[in-house]
Design an enzyme around this catalytic site. Structure first.
Site, short mmCIF file in Angstrom:
data_model
loop_
_atom_site.label_atom_id
_atom_site.label_comp_id
_atom_site.label_asym_id
_atom_site.label_seq_id
_atom_site.Cartn_x
_atom_site.Cartn_y
_atom_site.Cartn_z
N ARG A 444 -82.79 58.53 -75.69
CA ARG A 444 -81.57 57.87 -76.13
C ARG A 444 -81.58 57.64 -77.65
O ARG A 444 -80.53 57.74 -78.30
CB ARG A 444 -81.37 56.55 -75.41
CG ARG A 444 -80.95 56.69 -73.95
CD ARG A 444 -80.67 55.34 -73.32
NE ARG A 444 -80.34 55.48 -71.91
CZ ARG A 444 -79.12 55.68 -71.44
NH1 ARG A 444 -78.11 55.77 -72.29
NH2 ARG A 444 -78.91 55.79 -70.14
N GLU A 473 -86.60 56.87 -68.12
CA GLU A 473 -85.69 56.20 -67.20
C GLU A 473 -85.76 56.89 -65.84
O GLU A 473 -85.73 58.12 -65.76
CB GLU A 473 -84.25 56.24 -67.72
CG GLU A 473 -84.08 55.54 -69.06
CD GLU A 473 -82.64 55.60 -69.53
OE1 GLU A 473 -81.75 55.87 -68.69
OE2 GLU A 473 -82.40 55.38 -70.73
N GLU A 484 -72.73 60.73 -68.59
CA GLU A 484 -73.14 59.77 -69.61
C GLU A 484 -73.69 60.49 -70.84
O GLU A 484 -73.43 60.08 -71.98
CB GLU A 484 -74.19 58.81 -69.04
CG GLU A 484 -74.55 57.69 -70.01
CD GLU A 484 -75.56 56.72 -69.43
OE1 GLU A 484 -75.87 55.73 -70.12
OE2 GLU A 484 -76.04 56.94 -68.32
N ASP A 541 -64.01 63.31 -73.82
CA ASP A 541 -63.14 62.44 -74.60
C ASP A 541 -63.16 62.92 -76.05
O ASP A 541 -63.73 62.31 -76.94
CB ASP A 541 -63.63 60.99 -74.50
CG ASP A 541 -62.67 60.01 -75.17
OD1 ASP A 541 -61.51 60.40 -75.36
OD2 ASP A 541 -63.08 58.89 -75.49
N HIS A 763 -69.40 53.44 -60.19
CA HIS A 763 -70.36 54.53 -60.11
C HIS A 763 -69.62 55.79 -60.59
O HIS A 763 -68.92 56.43 -59.81
CB HIS A 763 -70.86 54.73 -58.68
CG HIS A 763 -71.57 53.53 -58.13
ND1 HIS A 763 -72.90 53.29 -58.35
CD2 HIS A 763 -71.11 52.50 -57.38
CE1 HIS A 763 -73.25 52.16 -57.75
NE2 HIS A 763 -72.18 51.66 -57.15
N CYS A 765 -70.59 58.71 -61.35
CA CYS A 765 -70.96 60.01 -60.79
C CYS A 765 -70.18 60.31 -59.53
O CYS A 765 -70.00 61.47 -59.16
CB CYS A 765 -72.47 60.06 -60.51
SG CYS A 765 -73.09 58.67 -59.56
#
Length: 797
Positions: A444, A473, A484, A541, A763, A765
């Site tokens: 990240r 993670e 994400e 986006d 959620h 996904c």
């Protein structure tokens, strides 16, 4: 540049005559639908064919396996079928006596043995759909003298009023009978001035108001008048074609196409032959027709387009199959109609602004055919005589194009995975599941650099299914982590501080930074991201202006020669206005300035830009700093200025972006897309229909009649647009709608067995909203607004 399609039969193919008994090409004058001819009529047909054998032969297209424009054979629909076949039986016997205007069409029986069409030919075919060349100079045959007709529109309307009041329709009947008897009579009645040739693309010479009045009245006349019109049209189509069509012939075709009788399926056989004659006109004639079509009023233009779309749909899926000849006897119907529809599409593109939205040419019926067969036929046979709807992509809906792209992507993914498996086995290595995916491992804190390194290192795996892992993670990527990754990466790259893109507040869009650098690999990364999004059906986006997608398709397939410029498209002030409206307005003012341009503006052919605090100047043409802008050269100045801003100043940045996108999406399916459609595939549609979302929502733990659910929709439907977008972004990871609309979101509301003090959870996904059973509408609204407005860092899995 021509409107490419499989060759049609020569429009003068033997047409049957109108029999004395009133049987019109198998259309009984006393009935409203098609019926097969009787035995006696078939005998008469035999007599007719003996007469026709005396005529010179007319070549037609060879039969093709793919449903091109084929000859039919005589069947129970004998008089209709003779449109397709009769005269050609004596073709060989006639030999060199053929008409000089015959079409020479190669034998393509062994079309499957032909090599695949090369890129440049297929590219020409795709481009020719929406654009037409400059006016084509063709030899203009002498116009025949027209009979003098003095009846005006006012006279006709008075005759109609008298007929309605008295019941005596003789005058009206005579007018229709005479007017539609031949192409010459059509011109005599509807030409503005019979003494003038009207041979330009700017003016068809047709009295459109008179034509509209005659057609508007036609459906309100007695049946015998309507049938007389159809009989006259057939007489016109039966005229012997001895050479190139005159402008009077083109006017007649333009008038006949507008006949409202062709909305009735009982007239489809006549309509089909009219369409075939128009489809087989010369390229120069099509050019004239397209320009004339763009002068038709919007309402009537839309009616003509809808009529053609309906004709194609009903031929594909007839409600009453017995109404039409068997498909095998009239495989040329759909290609002919589609070719004529392409003329209307070209006319729509020539008009500025467009007469109707490009989406009005979509035929949703095609969503239910074998799209991949159409796509593969187009890929394999290209410009051969094998018809494919992919030759005319304007008719294929964006939803259908998305299906083609997805399936093409899936096939490429499978192919890449299979190749990886073969490579492993050939090296005697143990295969594992990870080799089937594009696995990206990123941190990240180093998101951009890690992503760039991973995509560069795994360039050979870009065609595989994408899986993302965040280092350190736990979690299995079921789609949410990929979303994400896209979301965070796009947000970081497009941040103004990053310097790659400039955000323009006036237009609310991003554009490429003009700053020069040594390495443009990060622009390639952004292009690859967009390609991966399309390839993996994920909406991003991103706020790019429309011309970005036009440049992305210039050309739609990466050229083999690496020295060929890419991403260079024709741009205009309208394109600049979408990015820098103030600058576009200033240039527009320059173009319309009426005083002394040179003295008042005191400009030269230069552009000044600030780069890292330093003002730099660039010449728009050699010696531009010494060439003043005047009233005579200001159009050239504006065009060069716009081209510099949108093409030349950012060429290296955009070229890297272009190659990045096409490194993933190097599919011929891109040739089917308009720039607007690429934008929808990348970013989704900005138009929200929350009522459609409500209709297509699924529930888990709730019923749609439960009080909490009723409260939820009352609140959401009452939200302003910005909150509705936040809700969509909160639950799906994007505030835009996918290509298939709200139904494709598979949105689900699940009951959360937690305290009502908790906020909703999403959620992304699974496009799922977990909603606690709030007891009041006020409480639900309050918690929902807090949740969707503060979703950063939580509620996103």
């Amino acid at each position: 540049m021509s409107l490419q399609t499989p060759q049609a039969a020569t429009a003068g193919s033997a047409l049957p005559t109108v029999t004395e008994k009133g049987s019109l090409l198998g259309y009984k004058m006393g009935e409203d639908s098609f019926v097969p001819p009787s035995v006696e009529e078939e005998e008469e047909d035999g007599e007719e064919e003996k007469e026709k054998e005396k005529l010179p032969p007319i070549l037609t297209a060879s039969n093709t396996a793919g449903g091109g424009l084929e000859r039919g054979t005589k069947s129970q629909f004998s008089t209709f079928s003779s449109f397709i076949s009769t005269i050609n039986q004596k073709k060989e016997a006639a030999g060199s006596s053929s008409s000089p205007t015959q079409l020479v069409i190669p034998n393509i029986k062994n079309v499957r043995d032909l090599p695949p069409i090369c890129l440049d030919v297929r590219q020409k075919q795709r481009i020719s759909i929406d654009t037409l060349p400059p006016e084509l100079k063709a030899p203009v045959p002498p116009e025949p003298s027209l009979p003098i007709r003095t009846k005006t529109m006012k006279d006709f309307q008075e005759d109609m009023e008298k007929a309605k009041s008295s019941g005596d329709w003789k005058a009206v009947h005579d007018f229709y009978l005479t007017t539609f008897d031949s192409f010459l009579e059509l011109n005599a009645a509807f030409k503005k001035d019979v003494s003038l040739p009207f041979s330009t693309i700017e003016d068809s010479g047709i009295n459109a108001k008179f034509v509209n009045a005659v057609y508007d009245a036609l459906l309100n006349t007695p049946q015998d008048i309507q049938k007389s019109v159809l009989k006259g049209i057939i007489n016109g189509l039966l005229q012997e074609w001895k050479g190139p069509r005159t402008k009077d012939d083109l006017r007649a075709y333009c008038i006949l196409l507008q006949n409202p009788q062709f909305s009735n399926t009982s007239t489809y056989v006549i309509y089909a032959h009219l369409l075939r004659q128009i489809a087989t006109l010369a390229e120069a004639d099509h050019h004239f027709l397209a320009h004339w079509f763009k002068k038709i009023s919007q309402r009537r233009f839309k009616q003509l387009v809808d009529r053609l779309l309906q004709f194609i749909s009903l031929r594909l899926f007839p409600a009453k199959p017995e109404e039409f000849p068997p498909m095998i006897k009239c495989t040329w119907w759909i290609p002919s109609a589609t070719k004529v529809l392409s003329l209307f599409s070209a006319a729509n593109s020539l008009a500025n602004p467009a007469i109707i939205p490009y989406t009005d040419f979509y035929n949703s019926t095609l969503d239910h055919i074998d799209l991949m067969e159409e796509y593969h036929n187009w890929q394999c046979y290209g410009n051969s005589h094998r018809f494919s709807f992919c030759q005319y992509p304007f008719i294929i809906s964006i939803a259908a194009k998305k299906v083609i792209i997805q399936r093409d992507s899936e096939q490429q993914m499978i192919s890449m995975a299979r190749q990886s498996l073969v490579d492993k086995v050939s090296r005697r290595q143990r295969p594992d599941m990870n080799m089937l995916f594009l696995n990206l491992k990123v941190r990240r804190m180093h998101l951009v650099s890690d992503s760039l390194d991973e995509l560069t290192r795994k360039r050979a795996d870009l065609k595989k299914k994408l899986k993302v892992t965040f280092v350190g993670e736990a979690g299995l990527d079921m789609g949410g982590l990929t979303k994400e990754w896209f979301l965070l990466l796009i947000r970081q790259i497009f941040h103004p501080d990053y310097g790659m893109f400039t955000y323009h507040k006036d237009s609310h869009c991003h554009w490429f930074s003009i700053y020069k650098c040594d390495d443009y690999s990060e622009f390639r990364l952004v292009g690859a991201l967009m390609g991966l999004a399309v390839y993996n059906s994920i909406t991003l986006d991103i706020r790019f202006p429309p011309c970005c997608y036009k440049k992305l398709l210039s050309p739609p397939i990466v050229p083999c020669d690496q020295n060929t410029p890419v991403g260079i498209s024709g741009v205009s002030l309208d394109d600049l206005c979408h990015i820098m409206p103030e600058l576009a307005h200033g240039l527009s003012e320059l173009l319309s300035y009426e005083d002394n341009v040179e003295e008042d503006f005191y400009s030269t052919f230069q552009v000044f830009q600030e780069e890292f605090g330093v003002i730099k100047s660039y010449n728009l043409k050699p010696g531009g700093d010494k060439i003043p802008v005047t009233a005579q050269n200001r159009k050239e100045y504006v065009q060069l200025y716009v081209d510099f801003i949108l093409n030349k100043s950012i060429y290296k940045q955009f070229a890297a972006f272009y190659y990045g996108f096409h490194s993933v999406c190097d599919s011929y399916a891109l040739m089917l897309l308009r720039p607007e459609e690429v934008e929808i595939l990348v970013c989704g549609s900005p138009e929200l229909d929350m009522y459609a979302l409500q209709r297509n929502t699924q529930y888990d733990g709730y019923l749609k009649t439960d009080l909490t659910i009723r409260y939820f929709w009352e609140v959401v439907l009452g939200f302003p647009l910005d909150l509705q977008k936040k809700l969509l972004h909160f639950t799906t990871g994007s505030d835009r709608v996918p290509v298939g609309g709200m139904a494709d979101l598979n949105f689900k509301i699940s009951k959360s067995e937690t305290s009502t003090n908790w906020l909703p959870v999403a959620h992304t996904c699974f496009n799922q909203l977990c909603l606690p059973p709030y007891k009041s509408k006020k409480e639900l609204k309050q918690k929902l607004i807090i949740g969707i407005s503060n979703a950063e860092g939580f509620g996103l899995e």
